[in-house]
Design a protein around this motif. Structure first.
Motif, short mmCIF file in Angstrom:
data_model
loop_
_atom_site.label_atom_id
_atom_site.label_comp_id
_atom_site.label_asym_id
_atom_site.label_seq_id
_atom_site.Cartn_x
_atom_site.Cartn_y
_atom_site.Cartn_z
N LYS A 1 4.97 -9.33 38.33
CA LYS A 1 5.01 -8.41 39.46
C LYS A 1 6.40 -8.40 40.09
CE LYS A 1 0.12 -8.64 40.70
NZ LYS A 1 -0.86 -8.95 41.76
N LEU A 2 6.87 -7.20 40.44
CA LEU A 2 8.15 -7.05 41.10
C LEU A 2 7.92 -6.54 42.52
CD1 LEU A 2 11.46 -5.58 39.82
CD2 LEU A 2 10.44 -4.58 41.85
N LEU A 3 8.54 -7.20 43.47
CA LEU A 3 8.49 -6.78 44.86
C LEU A 3 9.83 -6.13 45.21
CD1 LEU A 3 7.12 -6.78 47.69
CD2 LEU A 3 8.21 -9.01 48.07
N PHE A 4 9.78 -4.88 45.70
CA PHE A 4 11.00 -4.13 46.04
C PHE A 4 10.95 -3.84 47.54
CE2 PHE A 4 14.14 -0.88 46.28
CZ PHE A 4 14.93 -0.97 45.14
N THR A 5 11.72 -4.62 48.33
CA THR A 5 11.72 -4.42 49.78
C THR A 5 13.03 -3.85 50.29
OG1 THR A 5 12.47 -6.69 50.24
CG2 THR A 5 10.09 -6.31 50.10
N ALA A 6 13.97 -3.57 49.39
CA ALA A 6 15.22 -2.92 49.79
C ALA A 6 14.90 -1.52 50.31
CB ALA A 6 16.19 -2.86 48.62
N PRO A 7 15.78 -0.91 51.12
CA PRO A 7 15.52 0.45 51.63
C PRO A 7 15.19 1.41 50.49
CG PRO A 7 17.39 -0.50 52.75
CD PRO A 7 17.04 -1.46 51.65
N LEU A 8 14.21 2.28 50.72
CA LEU A 8 13.71 3.16 49.68
C LEU A 8 14.28 4.58 49.76
CD1 LEU A 8 9.96 2.06 49.80
CD2 LEU A 8 11.71 1.35 48.16
N ASP A 9 15.33 4.77 50.58
CA ASP A 9 15.91 6.11 50.71
C ASP A 9 16.96 6.36 49.62
OD1 ASP A 9 17.45 4.13 51.87
OD2 ASP A 9 18.31 5.44 53.40
N PHE A 10 16.48 6.44 48.38
CA PHE A 10 17.34 6.74 47.24
C PHE A 10 16.52 7.57 46.26
CE2 PHE A 10 15.28 2.70 46.32
CZ PHE A 10 14.82 2.87 45.04
N ASP A 11 17.16 7.99 45.18
CA ASP A 11 16.47 8.79 44.17
C ASP A 11 15.42 7.93 43.48
OD1 ASP A 11 15.64 10.39 42.11
OD2 ASP A 11 17.64 10.85 41.35
N ARG A 12 14.14 8.17 43.82
CA ARG A 12 13.07 7.31 43.33
C ARG A 12 12.81 7.47 41.83
NH1 ARG A 12 9.92 5.67 47.66
NH2 ARG A 12 8.76 4.40 46.18
N LYS A 13 13.41 8.49 41.22
CA LYS A 13 13.27 8.64 39.76
C LYS A 13 13.91 7.46 39.04
CE LYS A 13 15.10 12.75 39.27
NZ LYS A 13 15.35 13.18 40.66
N VAL A 14 14.84 6.78 39.72
CA VAL A 14 15.47 5.60 39.14
C VAL A 14 14.41 4.55 38.80
CG1 VAL A 14 17.02 3.66 39.63
CG2 VAL A 14 17.69 5.98 40.27
N MET A 15 13.40 4.42 39.65
CA MET A 15 12.36 3.44 39.41
C MET A 15 11.62 3.73 38.10
SD MET A 15 12.43 1.34 42.09
CE MET A 15 10.84 0.56 42.23
N ASP A 16 11.47 5.01 37.77
CA ASP A 16 10.74 5.39 36.57
C ASP A 16 11.50 5.04 35.30
OD1 ASP A 16 8.78 6.43 38.22
OD2 ASP A 16 9.68 8.43 38.23
N GLU A 17 12.83 4.89 35.43
CA GLU A 17 13.65 4.57 34.25
C GLU A 17 13.46 3.13 33.80
OE1 GLU A 17 17.77 5.62 34.67
OE2 GLU A 17 17.30 7.31 35.98
N TYR A 18 12.94 2.31 34.71
CA TYR A 18 12.81 0.89 34.41
C TYR A 18 11.35 0.50 34.58
CZ TYR A 18 17.79 1.36 35.02
OH TYR A 18 19.08 1.79 34.90
N CYS A 19 10.61 0.61 33.52
CA CYS A 19 9.16 0.43 33.57
C CYS A 19 8.71 -0.85 32.88
CB CYS A 19 8.45 1.63 32.95
SG CYS A 19 8.98 1.97 31.25
N ASP A 20 9.64 -1.77 32.64
CA ASP A 20 9.30 -2.98 31.92
C ASP A 20 8.90 -4.14 32.83
OD1 ASP A 20 9.99 -1.60 29.67
OD2 ASP A 20 12.03 -2.39 29.58
N PHE A 21 8.77 -3.87 34.11
CA PHE A 21 8.52 -4.96 35.04
C PHE A 21 7.04 -5.23 35.27
CE2 PHE A 21 12.57 -3.02 36.53
CZ PHE A 21 13.40 -4.07 36.14
N GLY A 22 6.18 -4.42 34.70
CA GLY A 22 4.77 -4.55 35.01
C GLY A 22 4.47 -3.88 36.34
N GLU A 23 3.71 -4.50 37.18
CA GLU A 23 3.34 -3.92 38.47
C GLU A 23 4.51 -4.00 39.45
OE1 GLU A 23 0.15 -4.66 42.11
OE2 GLU A 23 -0.12 -5.65 40.17
N VAL A 24 4.85 -2.87 40.06
CA VAL A 24 5.94 -2.80 41.04
C VAL A 24 5.35 -2.55 42.42
CG1 VAL A 24 8.04 -1.62 41.78
CG2 VAL A 24 7.58 -1.96 39.33
N MET A 25 5.69 -3.38 43.36
CA MET A 25 5.21 -3.26 44.74
C MET A 25 6.39 -2.89 45.61
SD MET A 25 3.31 -6.23 46.96
CE MET A 25 2.74 -5.94 48.63
N THR A 26 6.34 -1.73 46.29
CA THR A 26 7.44 -1.30 47.14
C THR A 26 6.98 -1.25 48.59
OG1 THR A 26 6.89 1.04 46.84
CG2 THR A 26 8.48 0.09 45.31
#
Length: 298
Positions: free
Chosen positions: A2-27
């Protein structure tokens, strides 16, 4: 994993879709009390959060393997605590080429310099001598901007203790019509800029800080600005930010006539998108190598 992403989320969220090898992502847009699943293995933290990631914080993450920060500064985390627990720390400094594509902090630093010079009585930049304390990524960009505006630079790099035209840190302060602090905060630079450096500046000189507040001696700064109200101080960073008491410092500085912004130099949509891409790419590479090593071991 599981990946926890607590950095500010005001960016192009499509970037998250490019990296799908982390399993479950919690933002999370906000993150308080470390209330999250205990099996988090990877954490992309918020470098602007008002807490330090130390042993007390890491106690909530017993399975954490990677701590990534989308920043160059690391004063919001304890490397020693991470090392004791076998947690690998990643930052933007791990991808120098990618980091060089981010210009937000340098652009904002230049803006603050112009803002400081325009305080009454307003002055122009052309023909001025500007001291740069720090000559890394931001310092080198500042040199380019200054040249384009017809200004001259005197730089001193504490990492090298040398600089073209500057035999010591004192010279930029004595000779500069303005001084910009743009070096890294570490044990050597903490409190490096003293009251006497500020008092040695020319009448009406500008002092800009977009590095970290702790690079300037706090009490010395307050006293110098009180004694020299002609100094045009502009800062994006203050003492005590990661401890949650930055507003107290900001209030004191504003009362002394300073221009104070809320640590927003790097806070652009573009820079955060690039930073997220760099950090997620670094993590993807680390996880790939980790899986490869585990496979070879078996």
């Amino acid at each position: 994993m599981k990946l926890l992403f607590t950095a500010p989320l005001d960016f192009d969220r499509k970037v998250m879709d490019e990296y799908c090898d982390f399993g479950e992502v919690m933002t999370l847009d906000t993150f308080f009390g470390f209330q999250c699943p205990p099996d988090i293995a990877t954490w992309v933290c918020d470098p602007g959060a008002e807490y330090v990631i130390d042993d007390a914080a890491l106690d909530h993450f017993p399975h954490l393997k990677y701590l990534a920060t989308p920043s160059t500064g690391e004063n919001h985390l304890s490397r020693e605590a991470c090392e004791r627990r076998g947690i690998k720390v990643l930052s933007l400094l791990n991808d120098r080429a990618g980091l060089d594509t981010i210009s937000a902090s340098a652009e904002f630093t230049f803006k603050l310099l112009l803002d400081a010079l325009r305080k009454e009585p307003a002055r122009e930049l052309q023909g001025k001598d500007v001291g740069l304390v720090g000559f890394g990524r931001i310092g080198k960009r500042m040199k380019q901007y200054l040249f384009a505006f017809g200004a001259r630079e005197i730089h001193y790099d504490p990492a090298l203790s040398t600089g073209y035209g500057a035999s010591s840190m004192a010279r930029p302060f004595v000779w500069g019509d303005a001084v910009v602090i743009c070096c890294t905060l570490n044990d050597e630079t903490r409190g490096m800029v003293k009251k006497e450096h500020i008092l040695s500046m020319k009448p009406g000189a500008a002092l800009v800080n977009t590095a970290r507040g702790e690079i300037i001696d706090e009490q010395g700064l307050y006293e110098a600005l009180a004694e020299r109200p002609d100094i045009r101080f502009a800062t994006d960073v203050v003492h005590g930010e990661v401890e949650g008491c930055g507003e107290e410092s900001r209030a004191k500085l504003r009362a002394l006539g300073a221009i104070v912004t809320n640590h927003i130099a790097g806070a652009t949509y573009d820079s955060r998108t690039k930073a997220a891409k760099i950090i997620l790419s670094l993590l993807q590479k680390e996880l790939g190598e980790s899986c490869k090593s585990a496979s070879l071991a078996t």
